[in-house]
Design a protein around this motif. Structure first.
Motif, PDB file in Angstrom:
ATOM      1  N   MET A 201     -44.541 -25.199 -16.250  1.00  0.00           N
ATOM      2  CA  MET A 201     -45.509 -26.003 -15.111  1.00  0.00           C
ATOM      3  C   MET A 201     -46.358 -24.997 -15.323  1.00  0.00           C
ATOM      4  SD  MET A 201     -43.221 -27.296 -11.867  1.00  0.00           S
ATOM      5  CE  MET A 201     -44.429 -27.910 -11.055  1.00  0.00           C
ATOM      6  N   SER A 202     -47.966 -25.791 -15.733  1.00  0.00           N
ATOM      7  CA  SER A 202     -49.072 -25.016 -15.473  1.00  0.00           C
ATOM      8  C   SER A 202     -49.769 -25.351 -14.057  1.00  0.00           C
ATOM      9  CB  SER A 202     -50.020 -25.523 -16.612  1.00  0.00           C
ATOM     10  OG  SER A 202     -50.082 -26.818 -16.746  1.00  0.00           O
ATOM     11  N   SER A 203     -49.414 -26.233 -13.194  1.00  0.00           N
ATOM     12  CA  SER A 203     -50.001 -26.957 -12.203  1.00  0.00           C
ATOM     13  C   SER A 203     -48.808 -26.522 -11.047  1.00  0.00           C
ATOM     14  CB  SER A 203     -50.538 -28.279 -12.303  1.00  0.00           C
ATOM     15  OG  SER A 203     -51.633 -28.166 -13.467  1.00  0.00           O
ATOM     16  N   PRO A 204     -49.293 -26.650  -9.738  1.00  0.00           N
ATOM     17  CA  PRO A 204     -48.292 -26.565  -8.756  1.00  0.00           C
ATOM     18  C   PRO A 204     -47.846 -28.130  -8.518  1.00  0.00           C
ATOM     19  CG  PRO A 204     -50.484 -26.294  -7.888  1.00  0.00           C
ATOM     20  CD  PRO A 204     -50.700 -26.282  -9.301  1.00  0.00           C
ATOM     21  N   PRO A 205     -46.603 -27.979  -8.053  1.00  0.00           N
ATOM     22  CA  PRO A 205     -46.062 -29.642  -7.608  1.00  0.00           C
ATOM     23  C   PRO A 205     -46.615 -30.263  -6.428  1.00  0.00           C
ATOM     24  CG  PRO A 205     -44.461 -27.875  -6.854  1.00  0.00           C
ATOM     25  CD  PRO A 205     -45.720 -27.120  -7.417  1.00  0.00           C
ATOM     26  N   ALA A 206     -46.317 -31.428  -6.322  1.00  0.00           N
ATOM     27  CA  ALA A 206     -46.675 -31.975  -4.908  1.00  0.00           C
ATOM     28  C   ALA A 206     -45.683 -32.049  -4.016  1.00  0.00           C
ATOM     29  CB  ALA A 206     -46.957 -33.580  -5.427  1.00  0.00           C
ATOM     30  N   ILE A 207     -46.119 -32.149  -2.717  1.00  0.00           N
ATOM     31  CA  ILE A 207     -44.958 -32.110  -1.658  1.00  0.00           C
ATOM     32  C   ILE A 207     -45.183 -33.292  -0.741  1.00  0.00           C
ATOM     33  CG2 ILE A 207     -44.397 -31.067   0.412  1.00  0.00           C
ATOM     34  CD1 ILE A 207     -44.028 -29.252  -2.205  1.00  0.00           C
ATOM     35  N   PHE A 208     -43.884 -34.085  -0.826  1.00  0.00           N
ATOM     36  CA  PHE A 208     -44.077 -35.384   0.200  1.00  0.00           C
ATOM     37  C   PHE A 208     -42.884 -35.037   0.988  1.00  0.00           C
ATOM     38  CE2 PHE A 208     -42.187 -39.767   0.660  1.00  0.00           C
ATOM     39  CZ  PHE A 208     -43.399 -40.326   1.631  1.00  0.00           C
ATOM     40  N   ARG A 209     -43.041 -34.976   2.051  1.00  0.00           N
ATOM     41  CA  ARG A 209     -41.882 -35.034   3.262  1.00  0.00           C
ATOM     42  C   ARG A 209     -40.996 -33.721   2.784  1.00  0.00           C
ATOM     43  NH1 ARG A 209     -40.730 -41.483   3.954  1.00  0.00           N
ATOM     44  NH2 ARG A 209     -42.843 -41.822   4.676  1.00  0.00           N
ATOM     45  N   ASN A 210     -39.462 -34.277   2.480  1.00  0.00           N
ATOM     46  CA  ASN A 210     -38.618 -33.052   2.206  1.00  0.00           C
ATOM     47  C   ASN A 210     -38.430 -33.214   0.479  1.00  0.00           C
ATOM     48  OD1 ASN A 210     -38.416 -32.153   4.550  1.00  0.00           O
ATOM     49  ND2 ASN A 210     -36.673 -33.473   5.016  1.00  0.00           N
ATOM     50  N   GLY A 282     -46.706 -43.611   1.414  1.00  0.00           N
ATOM     51  CA  GLY A 282     -45.795 -43.132   0.751  1.00  0.00           C
ATOM     52  C   GLY A 282     -45.461 -43.514  -0.741  1.00  0.00           C
ATOM     53  N   ILE A 283     -46.711 -43.226  -1.597  1.00  0.00           N
ATOM     54  CA  ILE A 283     -46.978 -43.626  -2.835  1.00  0.00           C
ATOM     55  C   ILE A 283     -47.456 -42.511  -3.765  1.00  0.00           C
ATOM     56  CG2 ILE A 283     -48.150 -44.890  -4.585  1.00  0.00           C
ATOM     57  CD1 ILE A 283     -48.832 -46.868  -2.457  1.00  0.00           C
ATOM     58  N   ALA A 284     -46.622 -42.126  -4.805  1.00  0.00           N
ATOM     59  CA  ALA A 284     -47.051 -40.983  -5.538  1.00  0.00           C
ATOM     60  C   ALA A 284     -47.656 -41.623  -6.947  1.00  0.00           C
ATOM     61  CB  ALA A 284     -45.756 -40.142  -5.999  1.00  0.00           C
ATOM     62  N   TYR A 285     -48.895 -40.894  -7.398  1.00  0.00           N
ATOM     63  CA  TYR A 285     -49.620 -41.159  -8.514  1.00  0.00           C
ATOM     64  C   TYR A 285     -49.505 -40.403  -9.411  1.00  0.00           C
ATOM     65  CZ  TYR A 285     -51.680 -44.392  -4.916  1.00  0.00           C
ATOM     66  OH  TYR A 285     -51.505 -45.111  -4.005  1.00  0.00           O
ATOM     67  N   LEU A 286     -49.188 -40.802 -10.665  1.00  0.00           N
ATOM     68  CA  LEU A 286     -48.958 -39.935 -11.793  1.00  0.00           C
ATOM     69  C   LEU A 286     -49.674 -40.059 -12.900  1.00  0.00           C
ATOM     70  CD1 LEU A 286     -45.097 -40.926 -12.094  1.00  0.00           C
ATOM     71  CD2 LEU A 286     -46.065 -39.251 -10.221  1.00  0.00           C
ATOM     72  N   ALA A 315     -42.828 -42.695  -3.676  1.00  0.00           N
ATOM     73  CA  ALA A 315     -42.733 -41.273  -3.530  1.00  0.00           C
ATOM     74  C   ALA A 315     -41.569 -40.905  -2.981  1.00  0.00           C
ATOM     75  CB  ALA A 315     -43.803 -40.581  -2.749  1.00  0.00           C
ATOM     76  N   ALA A 316     -40.549 -41.556  -2.266  1.00  0.00           N
ATOM     77  CA  ALA A 316     -39.277 -41.246  -1.776  1.00  0.00           C
ATOM     78  C   ALA A 316     -38.244 -41.565  -2.770  1.00  0.00           C
ATOM     79  CB  ALA A 316     -38.964 -42.139  -0.416  1.00  0.00           C
ATOM     80  N   THR A 317     -38.401 -42.589  -3.694  1.00  0.00           N
ATOM     81  CA  THR A 317     -37.567 -43.036  -4.839  1.00  0.00           C
ATOM     82  C   THR A 317     -37.797 -42.925  -6.221  1.00  0.00           C
ATOM     83  OG1 THR A 317     -38.133 -45.243  -4.659  1.00  0.00           O
ATOM     84  CG2 THR A 317     -36.589 -44.716  -3.093  1.00  0.00           C
TER      85      THR A 317
END
Length: 635
Positions: A201-210, A282-286, A315-317
């Motif tokens: 990993m060269s970039s930090p991860p994203a955080i969504f809830r837990n 609750g949407i993650a964009y990749l 983002a949850a599933t």
């Protein structure tokens, strides 16, 4: 000014030191926090703080400096204060990190195998964690998970060896209950594709809830290697929760855009920049990058989904929602380095939107709920002629009606730099030696000459991205105007690769591009109109004749509610402030070295706004010459 050097004892391979008596960590975030690389998961990089204004920014003074390199390393005298005068410093490492600040504590990944926590007001160390073995934390920083009932806040980050780490934010010790001793191995069989390919990993991860949502850095070549799949992990236990296949598998939506079995074991198609999250919806964009190999597609005919696409998932599933492909069948390595959540005002209503940009600085503004363009997008014919056997360039590419491309997209021989004479002479020699030929927008690469592709591998726009001021509706981003001469050559295994590797159309003695026009700019887009609001020269050259040329940059800007835009990023070792509304440069200061991360701003425990930046140098042929983190405040 307080000068801080890191001082810690080493206990075995992995250490964590905690200063007793330090205040308890605050879990509740405040408007003055900067809790993610882009401040929050929208990556808008906009702070609501207003203490530093266009009227007083010129009085900013250095508040403290922290040196990331461990004392005693590479011959540096242990504990030598800055006041002792210039020291012999060797062996510096480059950083692209942006620090985080939560509850008065700064968290930072360093290029010296360490993650540190500092007092945000003074720069003094609270704890230090050293990674095991030769592992290195992601170069762009860490993420902060605020914790949940019964589990305290954690600092999470990936390493270059494929490990995902979680630390107790209060102590720096490996997080209890997370994987094995605070670590999980992301190199699982289902993503390694039966290979021993690179994954980190060269970039930090994203955080969504837990959830911790991770992209990855994978190999550029060979073609077969680790998959670029995006995954989510339980922030409490480290258990895998969902996986999104960035190359659709049989039975999944959009399978069938790769000829034959060319999708199998394919590497690339990864998210090496930043997953962005709309926390409310609750949407993650990749932002999915190009496939391997990213300069040749003869072995992967087709549109190659989800390469070069912004993909929206639950983002949850991890369930697929929609996608938009910005480039079909990428053979130029233009990726999607820029993704930012914005709001567009139209017809008396506010539309939740997302700004997406590839390295060519072609900006797409989409409805972030539906994925539909807010400004018309047309498929335009592009050149397809190439002398590489088997290559089938895609005949059209998407182009928005607004905004217009932010950088130039072509080059011809009449656009060589006029001077200085010695620079032009070296540039003309480069044209001859590299067999450089003109280029048009989306010109396919060739074997018979080096297509001077514009903009090149550094952009245009790159991972530094932009900042969005919601009150003004302005999206501010730094851009390079630099071509890459790229010539293809047949490889021993029958594939095609670059004849000379990465090359840039510039005079490396001075860092000046070999073409006419600006080298570096700061540009603002009015997202409500889809128009360019202003352009400003970014950076300065030592030659007075080139003062309006600007310089190359890497990193990005931040904006504040007081109407300021802060940016480092330039080769001239400056931190600057611009008026966001007009683009006028109103302040600058000299850093210990150029900053190739993104600045950030926060409120200290004393209630005052501060600006911090990591300044190491180390970009585009420039060596790393510093290890400094510098914080500024008003007197």
């Amino acid at each position: 000014m307080t000068s801080i050097r890191s001082r810690s004892s080493r206990i075995g391979i992995v250490i964590a030191t905690f200063l007793a008596g330090a205040p308890a960590l605050l879990h509740a975030e405040a408007p003055g926090d900067w809790s993610g690389y882009g401040r929050d998961e929208s990556h808008a990089r906009h702070s609501p703080l207003k203490e530093i204004t266009p009227g007083n920014v010129a009085t900013l003074r250095e508040a403290w400096t922290y040196h990331m390199r461990p004392s005693g390393a590479n011959g540096e005298a242990i504990g030598t204060p800055d006041s002792a005068g210039p020291q012999m410093r060797t062996g510096f490492s480059a950083s692209e990190a942006t620090p985080l600040v939560v509850g008065g504590v700064m968290y930072l990944a360093t290029p010296y195998r360490r993650v540190v926590a500092l007092d945000a007001a003074t720069g003094r160390e609270r704890w230090v964690y050293s990674l095991p073995g030769n592992d290195q934390p992601s170069t762009r920083g860490v993420a902060y998970w605020p914790g949940t009932k019964g589990v305290g806040a954690r600092i999470v980050f990936g390493g270059r060896t494929g490990k995902l780490y979680a630390l107790d934010a209060a102590t720096g010790m490996p997080a209890a209950g997370f994987g094995e001793n605070g670590t999980i191995d992301m190199k699982t069989p289902e993503v390694m594709n039966g290979t021993k390919g690179m994954l980190g990993m060269s970039s930090p991860p994203a955080i969504f809830r837990n959830l911790i949502i991770t992209g990855s850095r994978v190999q550029e070549m060979p073609v077969k290697g680790a998959a670029g799949d995006v995954r989510a992990w339980d922030a409490r236990t480290g258990k895998l929760v969902w996986t999104f296949h960035t190359i659709p598998q049989p039975g999944e939506p959009n399978f069938g855009t790769w000829e034959g079995d060319s999708w199998k074991q394919r590497s690339g198609v990864n998210v090496w920049t930043f997953v962005v999250v709309d926390e409310k919806r609750g949407i993650a964009y990749l932002p999915v990058a190009a496939p391997t190999y990213d300069r040749w597609g003869g072995d992967r005919k087709g549109a190659n989904l989800y390469g070069n696409s912004i993909v929206a998932v639950d983002a949850a599933t991890g369930k697929y929602l929609w996608h938009f492909q910005t480039v079909h069948h990428d053979i130029w390595d233009v990726d999607i380095p820029v993704t930012t959540l914005i709001d567009v005002r139209r017809g008396g209503r506010t539309i939740p939107a997302i700004a997406v940009m590839n390295k060519m600085s072609i900006m797409f503004i989409l409805d972030r709920v539906t994925g539909k363009p807010l400004y018309d997008v047309h498929e335009v014919p592009v050149p397809t002629d190439t002398d590489i056997p088997g290559e089938q360039p895609w005949p059209t590419q998407p182009m928005p009606v607004r905004p217009e491309p932010l950088t130039r997209l072509s080059w011809n021989a009449s656009e060589m730099i006029d001077g200085p004479p010695d620079v032009r002479e070296r540039c003309e020699a480069m044209v001859k030696d590299f067999e450089i030929v003109p280029s048009r927008m989306f010109e396919p690469l060739k074997a018979g000459g080096a297509v001077n592709f514009f903009p090149g591998s550094l952009g245009g726009s790159d991972w530094g991205g932009g900042a969005f001021d919601p009150a003004m509706g302005l999206y501010v981003i730094n851009l390079n105007q630099l071509a890459s001469p790229q010539q293809m050559a047949l490889q021993p295994d029958g594939s095609w690769g670059m004849k000379r590797g990465y090359a840039y159309f510039m005079d490396f003695k001075t860092g000046i591009p070999c073409h006419k026009g600006k080298a570096g700019e700061l540009v603002a887009v009015d997202v409500n109109k889809g128009t360019i609001a202003w352009r400003s020269t970014l950076g300065s050259n030592s030659d007075p004749a080139l003062k309006d040329l600007g310089v190359l940059s890497a990193g990005g800007p931040v904006t504040t509610a007081s109407g300021l835009t802060f940016i480092g990023a330039t080769r001239d070792s400056k931190l600057r402030a611009f008026a966001t509304r007009t683009g006028q440069e109103i302040w600058s200061t000299t850093l210990p070295a150029s900053s190739y991360g993104t600045p950030m701003t926060y409120q200290s425990p004393g209630g005052h706004q501060m600006v911090a930046v990591v300044a190491t140098g180390g970009f585009a042929g420039q060596p790393a010459t510093s290890d400094a983190v510098v914080a500024y405040a008003l007197p």
